[in-house]
Design a protein around this motif. Structure first.
Motif: not given
Length: 731
Positions: A60-74, A92-104
């Motif tokens: 996900i990429s966009g003009a958001f703050e680094e502290d919002e990354v913690s929202e993604i982790e939660n 622009t920040l680019v955040v790489d995300i991994r999931f516990d259940d990648m099928r979702a």
């Protein structure tokens, strides 16, 4: 009682018992090998994707703050969320995300974007990695199916292996119908008969299945090591590491034992449902429901051919797996060799032979503009070499209809030649105009080569267009694109039509500089110096991020010489630039190694299919010995000699091995003809390199093994007392 009977039968009927043992061993071995190879191939594909593209599932990429990354982790189901430093910039920040259940991932990523207030267009998915886990976009109507195809092949081959065991049990049990009919007549229940047969299956198959499974794992390890040895030295390839998950072993063992259970239960159930009278009346012989004359075999081989044809028809169901496996194996082998032969000829035409005088060593300077490169003089000073440093950019050229050459007009105009590749508005054509930006000294040398006296400011236009009416893509012929009186061309920014610049035309030529480049068929390629590019760069822009260095050796063009140039070039570039260097001869060696690796893998699959078919032939031939004793005893009673019996066996072996050949050769010939026509190759080029020897060797091995199976089975029949067989059955 039943246990003693089963042990006694196994000891006194070694031929049928060995047939079941061998079938169980071969099936477990091949099933273990297939599962192991598939798992390692799947694991290697995932490792390659992770190494090349990163270990992320959603981005996900966009003009958001680094502290919002913690929202993604939660966010529920998110395992990790990391900022990608290489892709992020100040805005622009680019955040790489991994999931516990990648099928979702396809359900959760839009929700995350919505929570951050970012449009869904800013969301991307690691499709190559997800598809390896058989996870595809539900909105994609054409999902990648490569891994699913491999899984389908695995299941198809597994079914063939299951049929081998099934046929072995079927042959063994059908030979005992008469015996069990007698048991049934004196009080044996169908359940007791089934239990007896299933316990025989368990006693015969437990040890072969376990041994075959472990041998299959060992062969998988050996295959991985062989692939690593063959692919050693290929640039950019990471070494395959042997991997074997306990779950794979558990599934394989469970599948093997279920296969044995089902394969034994089906004929046992059929046998136990027969009435005592039907069973006692059964002689165990092959039965042909409807006799048909085998006219071809009878004409070629006489009475023995007619009898062999009837015997093959009676065995049609049991030999179905053998026929299918042998046909598929030979067809796959022949098509594979033909395809790689055609591919090699095509690759030589379009790459190695085409560019063998265009480059010897190439360097790609990553994310480096030609103006920022400070080693130009050192590159040109390399001893005994000719070098060009260049960068590429994209532009659009505006050309009036009256500027087209007479040759283009005679071919139906630009619309008739290029079609949708060009567009027209108000009588002005918008034509793709790729720009090749050469360093000043290389551009001056090129201008001198084509006779341009003043190379300071302007463009050399590659004035040619592919005449697709009178030539094909393999052997292209070109005609002049523009008329010869062009003093200037107008180049536009592809992303901003209002941004345009007119530059002088130094020359219209059909001779491009010696570079390893493939130019578009309907484009007006512009060659400019770096000095000229600096003047128009602000308007045109769209320069590609990398710079290229092309080096030709002026001495012996051997691997040793090119490797020495490669080392010198590496030393000049140093460590302050990210670059990749290619060596033409080494690249051809690597290409051949990769092709050999593909041939090995596909060839191994074809050999595996052939072995499955041959194993089925052995299983049927050796297993039907008891059933065919009475058949051949009757033939001898009416005057057939042992020589006639041998002739009959030879005819059967010839038909079983010859049928796949007769099916495959015409199909392969049609495939090759269609491929030659589609690729516009000279047929004699293929025939001069046709894989005749490997195909002939495969045919010889095929006939040899089928003949061996019939030799062993026929020898057992000829060794027994056939007169006694007609008198009574052995209990």
């Amino acid at each position: 009682m039943w246990k003693d009977y089963s042990i006694g039968f196994i000891k006194k009927n070694r031929a049928s018992s060995v047939s079941v043992l061998v079938a169980a061993f071969i099936s477990a071995l091949f099933l273990s090998l297939l599962c192991g190879l598939f798992y390692n191939f799947w694991n290697y594909e995932i490792e390659s994707v992770v190494l090349e593209e990163g270990n992320w599932q959603g981005r996900i990429s966009g003009a958001f703050e680094e502290d919002e990354v913690s929202e993604i982790e939660n966010f529920a189901n998110v395992k990790t969320a990391l900022i990608n430093e290489d892709l992020s910039d100040g805005q622009t920040l680019v955040v790489d995300i991994r999931f516990d259940d990648m099928r979702a991932v396809y359900q959760d990523m839009p929700l995350i974007a919505r929570q951050l207030g970012i449009p869904e267009t800013s969301v991307s998915y690691h499709e190559s990695l997800l598809s390896s886990y058989f996870i595809n976009d539900p909105q994609d109507s054409n999902p990648p199916l490569l891994m699913a195809f491999y899984l389908f092949v695995l299941l198809l081959v597994s079914v063939s292996l299951i049929l081998i065991i099934h046929n072995s049990f079927s042959v063994s049990m059908n030979a005992r119908v008469h015996q069990f009919g007698i048991f049934s007549s004196i009080g044996a229940t169908p359940r007791q008969i089934r239990t007896c047969l299933l316990q025989e299956a368990a006693m015969l198959c437990v040890i072969p299945v376990l041994i075959g499974s472990f041998v299959g794992i060992a062969l998988t390890f050996g295959a991985i090591q062989a692939v690593n040895i063959l692919a050693d030295g290929i640039v950019g390839r990471h070494e395959a590491a042997f991997a074997y998950h306990p779950l794979v072993f558990a599934v394989m063992i469970l599948t093997s034992f279920l296969t044995v259970l089902i394969s034994a239960w089906l004929p046992a159930r059929k046998l136990s449902k027969m009435t005592p009278l039907e069973a006692i009346k059964n002689t165990g012989e092959l039965q042909l429901k409807r006799r048909k004359k085998s006219r071809i075999l009878a004409h070629l081989f006489g009475t023995e051919g007619e009898l062999a044809g009837n015997a093959l028809k009676a065995q049609r169901k049991s030999l179905r797996t053998a026929t299918l496996s042998l046909t598929l194996s030979f067809l796959g082998f022949a098509l594979m060799l033909s395809f790689f032969t055609l591919s090699g000829i095509s690759t030589n035409h379009t790459y190695f032979e085409r560019y063998q005088d265009a480059w010897d060593v190439m360097a790609t300077l990553k994310d480096t503009e030609i103006g920022d490169f400070s080693h130009t003089d050192e590159i040109h000073a390399l001893a005994d070499t000719d070098s060009v440093i260049y960068q590429k950019a994209n532009a659009v050229c505006s050309i009036g209809a009256d500027a087209l050459s007479e040759e283009v007009k005679s071919l139906g105009g630009l619309d008739g030649i290029a079609g949708s590749e060009v567009s027209m508005a108000d009588g002005i054509y918008a034509i793709q105009a790729p720009i090749v930006i050469m360093d000043d000294s290389s551009f001056a040398a090129y201008c001198e080569q084509i006779g341009v006296s003043s190379p300071e400011n302007g463009s050399v236009v590659l004035n040619r267009i592919w005449d697709n009416r009178n030539s094909n893509f393999r052997y292209k012929e070109y005609v002049p694109f523009l008329s010869g009186n062009q003093d200037a061309v107008t180049l536009r920014n592809p992303e901003d039509a209002a941004a345009a610049v007119a530059i002088p035309v130094l020359s219209l030529t059909q001779e491009p500089p010696v570079l390893r480049e493939e130019y578009d068929n309907y484009a007006l390629v512009q060659f400019v110096s770096f000095s000229t590019w600096k003047q128009i760069q602000g308007t045109i822009g769209n320069a590609q991020p990398d710079t290229y260095i092309r080096i030709l050796s002026e001495k012996d063009r051997t691997l040793t010489e090119l490797s020495a140039i490669e080392n010198e070039l590496t030393n000049v570039l140093g460590h302050d630039i990210s670059f990749e260097v290619e060596n033409r001869i080494q690249e051809k060696i690597d290409n051949n190694a990769m092709l050999n690796g593909y041939k090995l893998i596909i060839g191994a699959l074809c050999v595996l299919l052939a072995l499955i078919g041959i194993a089925n032939v052995f299983s049927n031939t050796l297993g039907f010995v008891r059933q065919r004793k009475r058949e051949f005893a009757r033939y001898m009673s009416i005057g057939m000699t042992p020589e006639g019996m041998r002739k009959m066996f030879c005819v059967e072996a010839l038909v079983i091995a010859g049928r796949p050949v007769l099916i495959t050769l015409p199909v392969t010939a049609v495939f090759v003809w269609l491929m030659i026509r589609a690729s516009y190759l000279n047929p004699m080029e293929f025939w001069s390199a046709a894989p005749i020897v490997p195909v002939a060797l495969f045919i010889a091995v095929l006939f040899g093994f089928v003949g061996l199976a019939y030799y062993l089975g026929g020898r057992q029949i000829l060794k027994c007392d056939l007169v006694e067989v007609l008198q009574s059955d052995y209990m």
